[in-house]
Design an enzyme around this catalytic site. Structure first.
Site: not given
Length: 447
Positions: A286, A325, A381
């Site tokens: 996460h 994702h 990310d």
């Protein structure tokens, strides 16, 4: 002979109608009974399956959905995501518009109040957040009690949880005024505690907030100020941080948001619930994902080694971090925005040596059928870790930088849960496959 149709009260199966009904018809082949279940907003209620039973002693049918892959746990008006189309909206506003035109504090107001503020509302909101940035002096002693190499995320979790012992009025969660005050405190104090955790890890003295600075500017001041009488905020870094905060402010029912809703459903105070959400964010799957991206790029080492690494990914020997994702099956809209911000930071701070490796990974993955067929596109990310690293943050601070802006989204979701009359304390069911009744045997008689 026609089998009976059963809804809330048992009825006969109605004659076929030319007009489509918003229902789902289920036939239980174990009993031959047919049930008609209402469809609302494209969903069925799991409790409507409870009526499906083999006999009167049967508990009733349940759905089994590990990790909530296809289960809606709430009705929300905060954030909308269309993963196939690559769409993210806060309260209806496209993330692209907010990242380009808004500020983090304005976006936080939008998430919490449902509408963008007018000039006076934004001024009052900013004032209230800014004047809750200072923390109680004894909290500094609490922070000083951590070992010098304590992870900043662990310090953040513990300190936010400890705030509940300072603000006893936070337990009055159904008071509108109390919730407002705790919201100001959480959003205001989160960057202060985060910056103090960072300074503690360096063995440097804490820097107090400067209320004349912007929200991201003040955070940079508390992080990096040394001997200067007044910290001069670099406009490029201030803007980059503001955009990053907007992009991370909320993201629908992810792991940490589900956590704050689950913990908040017990009616605990918001500091304890937020600490639980931060703990969920701590995990590498996460909030720690961008740290994993940087670690992967360091492992690859050079552009020349990218093809070999991609070959290992396709063979299932390793993972391409920052791609794919749980929700997005398209290019993460936040990744497109963040890539532009990355170059602005690199122009100022110098090109991150890992950038060329990252770009080569992205180029190959976007052209390779293996990744295209699996809809593995860069997510937010993939670039954030490179930006944070170029700004001078150690990797241990990456999830902390995620937690600061996500606070506004967490509180918005927590408050929505509290005011939803359908919500009760979270209590999922299970499928028990363990032993049936067994009787205790004394130790000398056990094999």
């Amino acid at each position: 002979m026609d089998s009976p149709t059963i809804s809330a009260p048992q009825t006969r199966k109605p004659e076929a109608s030319s007009a489509a009904r918003e229902t789902l018809t289920v036939t239980d082949n174990r009993t031959g009974k047919t049930y008609e279940v209402p469809i609302t907003h494209g969903t069925i209620r799991a409790m409507d399956f409870r009526q499906i039973k083999v006999d009167a002693t049967d508990f009733g049918m349940m759905s089994y959905d590990p990790a909530f892959n296809n289960t809606a746990s709430c009705i929300s008006k905060v954030t909308y995501i269309d993963g196939d189309a690559g769409i993210l909206r806060y309260r209806g506003y496209p993330i692209e518009d907010l990242a380009e035109k808004s500020t983090y504090l304005e976006t936080a107001y939008l998430l919490l109040h449902g509408e963008l503020p007018n000039g006076e509302q934004l001024k009052t909101w900013t004032y209230n957040i800014t004047h809750h940035t200072f923390i109680h002096e004894s909290i500094k002693k609490f922070l000083d009690g951590f070992h010098y190499d304590a992870h900043p995320m662990g310090m953040l979790i513990s300190t936010i949880a400890a705030l509940s012992t300072y603000y006893h009025d936070a337990k009055d969660i159904f008071s509108v005024e109390s919730r407002k005050k705790q919201t100001y405190r959480l959003i205001g104090k989160m960057p202060t505690i985060a910056a103090f955790s960072y300074r503690h890890s360096l063995g440097m003295p804490f820097v107090y907030p400067d209320n004349d600075l912007s929200y991201p500017g003040n955070f940079l001041n508390m992080l990096f100020r040394t001997t200067e009488a007044r910290y001069r905020v670099n406009a490029t870094l201030e803007h980059a941080l503001d955009v990053l905060f907007i992009l991370h402010a909320d993201h629908e029912q992810n792991c940490s948001t589900n956590t704050i809703r689950g913990v908040g459903s017990s009616h605990v105070d918001p500091y304890s619930a937020t600490a639980a959400a931060i703990a969920a964010l701590y995990g590498p799957l996460h909030g720690g994902a961008n740290e994993e991206v940087v670690r992967m790029l360091l492992e690859i080492g050079s552009v020349q080694k990218v093809p070999e690494f991609i070959k290992r990914v396709k063979a299932g020997e390793t993972k391409l971090m920052g791609f794919g994702h749980r929700v997005y099956k398209n290019y993460d809209p936040r990744a497109r925005i963040i890539k532009k911000v990355a170059y602005e930071v690199f122009d100022l701070m110098g090109k991150n040596p890992l950038l060329e490796i990252a770009l080569e990974c992205e180029r190959i993955a976007l052209e390779d059928d293996y990744f295209v067929k699996r809809k593995l596109y860069p997510n937010v990310d993939f670039y954030t870790g490179l930006i944070y690293q170029s700004m001078g943050f150690p990797s241990t601070m990456f999830p902390v930088l995620f937690a600061i802006p996500r606070t506004s989204g967490w509180i918005a979701q927590w408050e929505e849960l509290l005011l939803d009359p359908e919500q009760k304390i979270a209590r999922p069911r299970q499928i028990y496959l363990g032993h049936d009744t067994r009787h205790y045997v004394s130790i000398d008689q056990r094999n």
